[in-house]
Design a protein around this motif. Structure first.
Motif, PDB file in Angstrom:
ATOM      1  N   SER A 100      34.976  27.555  56.555  1.00  0.00           N
ATOM      2  CA  SER A 100      34.668  26.255  57.156  1.00  0.00           C
ATOM      3  C   SER A 100      35.976  25.561  57.490  1.00  0.00           C
ATOM      4  N   GLY A 101      35.892  24.482  58.256  1.00  0.00           N
ATOM      5  CA  GLY A 101      37.106  23.753  58.603  1.00  0.00           C
ATOM      6  C   GLY A 101      37.860  23.277  57.383  1.00  0.00           C
ATOM      7  N   GLN A 102      37.146  22.798  56.375  1.00  0.00           N
ATOM      8  CA  GLN A 102      37.810  22.304  55.169  1.00  0.00           C
ATOM      9  C   GLN A 102      38.558  23.421  54.453  1.00  0.00           C
ATOM     10  N   LEU A 103      37.925  24.590  54.360  1.00  0.00           N
ATOM     11  CA  LEU A 103      38.586  25.710  53.695  1.00  0.00           C
ATOM     12  C   LEU A 103      39.764  26.226  54.506  1.00  0.00           C
ATOM     13  N   ARG A 104      39.634  26.258  55.829  1.00  0.00           N
ATOM     14  CA  ARG A 104      40.754  26.719  56.659  1.00  0.00           C
ATOM     15  C   ARG A 104      41.957  25.789  56.538  1.00  0.00           C
ATOM     16  N   ASN A 105      41.714  24.526  56.230  1.00  0.00           N
ATOM     17  CA  ASN A 105      42.817  23.584  56.044  1.00  0.00           C
ATOM     18  C   ASN A 105      43.573  23.828  54.745  1.00  0.00           C
ATOM     19  N   THR A 106      42.978  24.592  53.839  1.00  0.00           N
ATOM     20  CA  THR A 106      43.580  24.854  52.529  1.00  0.00           C
ATOM     21  C   THR A 106      44.032  26.294  52.373  1.00  0.00           C
ATOM     22  N   ALA A 107      43.224  27.235  52.870  1.00  0.00           N
ATOM     23  CA  ALA A 107      43.506  28.658  52.696  1.00  0.00           C
ATOM     24  C   ALA A 107      44.806  29.055  53.401  1.00  0.00           C
ATOM     25  N   THR A 108      45.529  30.000  52.805  1.00  0.00           N
ATOM     26  CA  THR A 108      46.817  30.426  53.335  1.00  0.00           C
ATOM     27  C   THR A 108      46.755  31.842  53.907  1.00  0.00           C
ATOM     28  N   THR A 109      47.776  32.182  54.673  1.00  0.00           N
ATOM     29  CA  THR A 109      47.862  33.518  55.258  1.00  0.00           C
ATOM     30  C   THR A 109      47.887  34.590  54.176  1.00  0.00           C
ATOM     31  N   GLY A 110      48.743  34.403  53.170  1.00  0.00           N
ATOM     32  CA  GLY A 110      48.831  35.384  52.097  1.00  0.00           C
ATOM     33  C   GLY A 110      47.554  35.485  51.300  1.00  0.00           C
ATOM     34  N   GLY A 111      46.972  34.340  50.966  1.00  0.00           N
ATOM     35  CA  GLY A 111      45.744  34.345  50.194  1.00  0.00           C
ATOM     36  C   GLY A 111      44.587  34.973  50.941  1.00  0.00           C
ATOM     37  N   ASN A 112      44.541  34.763  52.249  1.00  0.00           N
ATOM     38  CA  ASN A 112      43.488  35.357  53.059  1.00  0.00           C
ATOM     39  C   ASN A 112      43.543  36.877  52.971  1.00  0.00           C
ATOM     40  N   LEU A 113      44.737  37.442  53.071  1.00  0.00           N
ATOM     41  CA  LEU A 113      44.889  38.894  52.985  1.00  0.00           C
ATOM     42  C   LEU A 113      44.529  39.428  51.604  1.00  0.00           C
ATOM     43  N   LEU A 114      44.735  38.605  50.561  1.00  0.00           N
ATOM     44  CA  LEU A 114      44.543  39.063  49.192  1.00  0.00           C
ATOM     45  C   LEU A 114      43.190  38.689  48.608  1.00  0.00           C
ATOM     46  N   GLN A 115      42.326  38.048  49.399  1.00  0.00           N
ATOM     47  CA  GLN A 115      41.031  37.658  48.847  1.00  0.00           C
ATOM     48  C   GLN A 115      40.232  38.883  48.452  1.00  0.00           C
ATOM     49  N   ARG A 116      39.378  38.697  47.453  1.00  0.00           N
ATOM     50  CA  ARG A 116      38.645  39.811  46.875  1.00  0.00           C
ATOM     51  C   ARG A 116      37.211  39.870  47.398  1.00  0.00           C
ATOM     52  N   THR A 117      36.555  40.979  47.132  1.00  0.00           N
ATOM     53  CA  THR A 117      35.229  41.219  47.683  1.00  0.00           C
ATOM     54  C   THR A 117      34.218  40.169  47.241  1.00  0.00           C
ATOM     55  N   ARG A 118      33.206  39.964  48.075  1.00  0.00           N
ATOM     56  CA  ARG A 118      32.101  39.076  47.717  1.00  0.00           C
ATOM     57  C   ARG A 118      30.891  39.857  47.210  1.00  0.00           C
ATOM     58  N   CYS A 119      31.076  41.099  46.799  1.00  0.00           N
ATOM     59  CA  CYS A 119      29.988  41.876  46.203  1.00  0.00           C
ATOM     60  C   CYS A 119      29.385  41.094  45.037  1.00  0.00           C
ATOM     61  N   LEU A 120      28.062  40.997  45.003  1.00  0.00           N
ATOM     62  CA  LEU A 120      27.382  40.206  43.979  1.00  0.00           C
ATOM     63  C   LEU A 120      27.684  40.699  42.576  1.00  0.00           C
ATOM     64  N   TYR A 121      27.850  41.996  42.400  1.00  0.00           N
ATOM     65  CA  TYR A 121      28.089  42.552  41.073  1.00  0.00           C
ATOM     66  C   TYR A 121      29.512  42.255  40.605  1.00  0.00           C
ATOM     67  N   PHE A 122      30.453  42.263  41.525  1.00  0.00           N
ATOM     68  CA  PHE A 122      31.832  41.911  41.175  1.00  0.00           C
ATOM     69  C   PHE A 122      31.913  40.455  40.726  1.00  0.00           C
ATOM     70  N   GLN A 123      31.156  39.590  41.353  1.00  0.00           N
ATOM     71  CA  GLN A 123      31.242  38.164  41.067  1.00  0.00           C
ATOM     72  C   GLN A 123      30.416  37.723  39.864  1.00  0.00           C
ATOM     73  N   ASP A 124      29.725  38.650  39.241  1.00  0.00           N
ATOM     74  CA  ASP A 124      28.893  38.316  38.082  1.00  0.00           C
ATOM     75  C   ASP A 124      29.405  39.067  36.851  1.00  0.00           C
ATOM     76  N   PRO A 125      30.138  38.382  35.958  1.00  0.00           N
ATOM     77  CA  PRO A 125      30.713  39.065  34.790  1.00  0.00           C
ATOM     78  C   PRO A 125      29.676  39.644  33.831  1.00  0.00           C
ATOM     79  N   THR A 126      28.402  39.283  33.980  1.00  0.00           N
ATOM     80  CA  THR A 126      27.377  39.857  33.108  1.00  0.00           C
ATOM     81  C   THR A 126      26.918  41.228  33.593  1.00  0.00           C
ATOM     82  N   LYS A 127      27.378  41.637  34.777  1.00  0.00           N
ATOM     83  CA  LYS A 127      26.965  42.915  35.350  1.00  0.00           C
ATOM     84  C   LYS A 127      28.114  43.919  35.279  1.00  0.00           C
ATOM     85  N   PRO A 128      27.806  45.216  35.184  1.00  0.00           N
ATOM     86  CA  PRO A 128      28.873  46.221  35.273  1.00  0.00           C
ATOM     87  C   PRO A 128      29.469  46.242  36.674  1.00  0.00           C
ATOM     88  N   CYS A 129      30.733  46.603  36.770  1.00  0.00           N
ATOM     89  CA  CYS A 129      31.412  46.699  38.073  1.00  0.00           C
ATOM     90  C   CYS A 129      32.733  47.406  37.878  1.00  0.00           C
TER      91      CYS A 129
END
Length: 331
Positions: A100-129
């Motif tokens: 979104s516009g608000q996030l683009r105003n904060t997110a950086t070039t380096g961070g964009n390249l290093l962002q991690r997957t949005r897989c539901l299992y990765f984002q839920d510590p109660t699940k194996p991954c």
């Protein structure tokens, strides 16, 4: 509440030195991904090293006609920069398609390249991954995987890399500049992100303690046109089901230069080398573009619920390339 240390180094060398001296440290830029993952309990750094105020926020014209983009340049500033809009429209379009516009105003070039997957299992510590906790398994393979990989995945992981910007950078043959305990090095952006293999927890080839300092764009090819298009479940603030970044130069109806990359299909931005081989020297027609897409996507291995991505990627690639081949189309 998990306690953590916080450091704000004055320079790159100090930041790298601090990371080497603080096991479990993470660099903090805009924080749009890292802080979210800390809230979820996925990321638990012992120390945050704030690099947001380091002198890495410039966009520099290079003598050869390329651009050097500092790692802390905000996504909104990069998308709006005149040299990017005029010479690398595919990159500006990709950035504006993300978040979104608000996030683009904060997110950086380096961070964009290093962002991690949005897989539901990765984002839920109660699940194996396997990506989050190696050796625990990949439940996405038999579970919820509609949004996940059809190319380059392994038995250990079917996650996708979510960056729009990275797909455009792959099509532009960009380079990533890194600074670590052993000095500086440069990595092609197409080699920066890894396929999962049996080590899916390693998203990139970045080494412990290395700081991403800049991205370099080569000179834009005269006469080439570029475009980024993204298909998603809703019109904004959604990650790609499939995206395409393309650079094409056609003269007298023949393809003289072509670069094609897919997003949303793999663990990394997928540079379509097989498609490019079909395109070069061939007629700039819909038939050629379809054959090129088919040559690339022949390697796809869809899972139970995401086979639709293969046809979607084919149609999107043909549409983008056809538009670029039309002299009356937008640049």
């Amino acid at each position: 509440m998990r306690p953590f240390g916080y450091l704000r180094p004055a320079g790159v060398e100090e930041a790298v030195r601090a990371a080497a001296e603080a096991p479990g440290a993470r660099f903090l830029g805009g924080g749009t991904n890292l802080v979210d993952l800390m809230k979820l309990g996925v990321e638990t750094p012992r120390t945050l090293i704030d690099v947001s105020r380091l002198p890495l926020g410039g966009i520099e014209e290079l003598p050869d006609g390329g651009l050097r983009i500092g790692a802390t340049v905000r996504n909104s500033d990069l998308a709006a920069a005149a040299p990017v809009r005029e010479r690398y429209p595919v990159l500006s379009q990709a950035l504006l398609a993300g978040a979104s516009g608000q996030l683009r105003n904060t997110a950086t070039t380096g961070g964009n390249l290093l962002q991690r997957t949005r897989c539901l299992y990765f984002q839920d510590p109660t699940k194996p991954c396997n990506k989050r906790s190696p050796g625990t398994g990949c439940p996405a393979r038999d579970g919820v995987h509609r949004d996940l990989a059809v190319l380059g995945h392994s038995a250990h992981c079917v996650a996708t890399q979510p960056s729009d910007m990275a797909v455009a950078l792959a099509a532009l043959d960009a380079e990533v500049h890194l600074h670590g305990p052993d000095g500086e090095r440069t990595v092609a952006v197409t080699d920066f992100h890894r396929l999962p293999g049996d080590r899916p927890e390693q998203d990139t080839v970045i080494r412990p303690g290395e700081l991403l300092t800049a991205v370099r764009l080569p000179p834009a090819a005269p006469g080439a046109r570029s475009r980024y298009r993204k298909v998603r479940d809703r019109a904004s603030f959604a990650f790609a089901l499939v995206s395409v970044a393309a650079v094409l130069e056609a003269r007298d109806g023949v393809v003289e230069r072509a670069a094609l990359a897919f997003g949303g299909l793999a663990h990394r931005p997928w540079r379509a080398r097989a498609a490019e081989e079909v395109l070069l020297g061939a007629p700039a027609t819909g038939d050629t573009f379809a054959r090129a897409a088919d040559a690339e996507l022949a390697a796809a291995r869809p899972l139970r619920d995401n086979a639709f991505k293969v046809a979607l990627a084919r149609n999107l690639a043909v549409s983008v390339l056809t538009g670029l081949a039309d002299p009356a189309g937008d640049r």
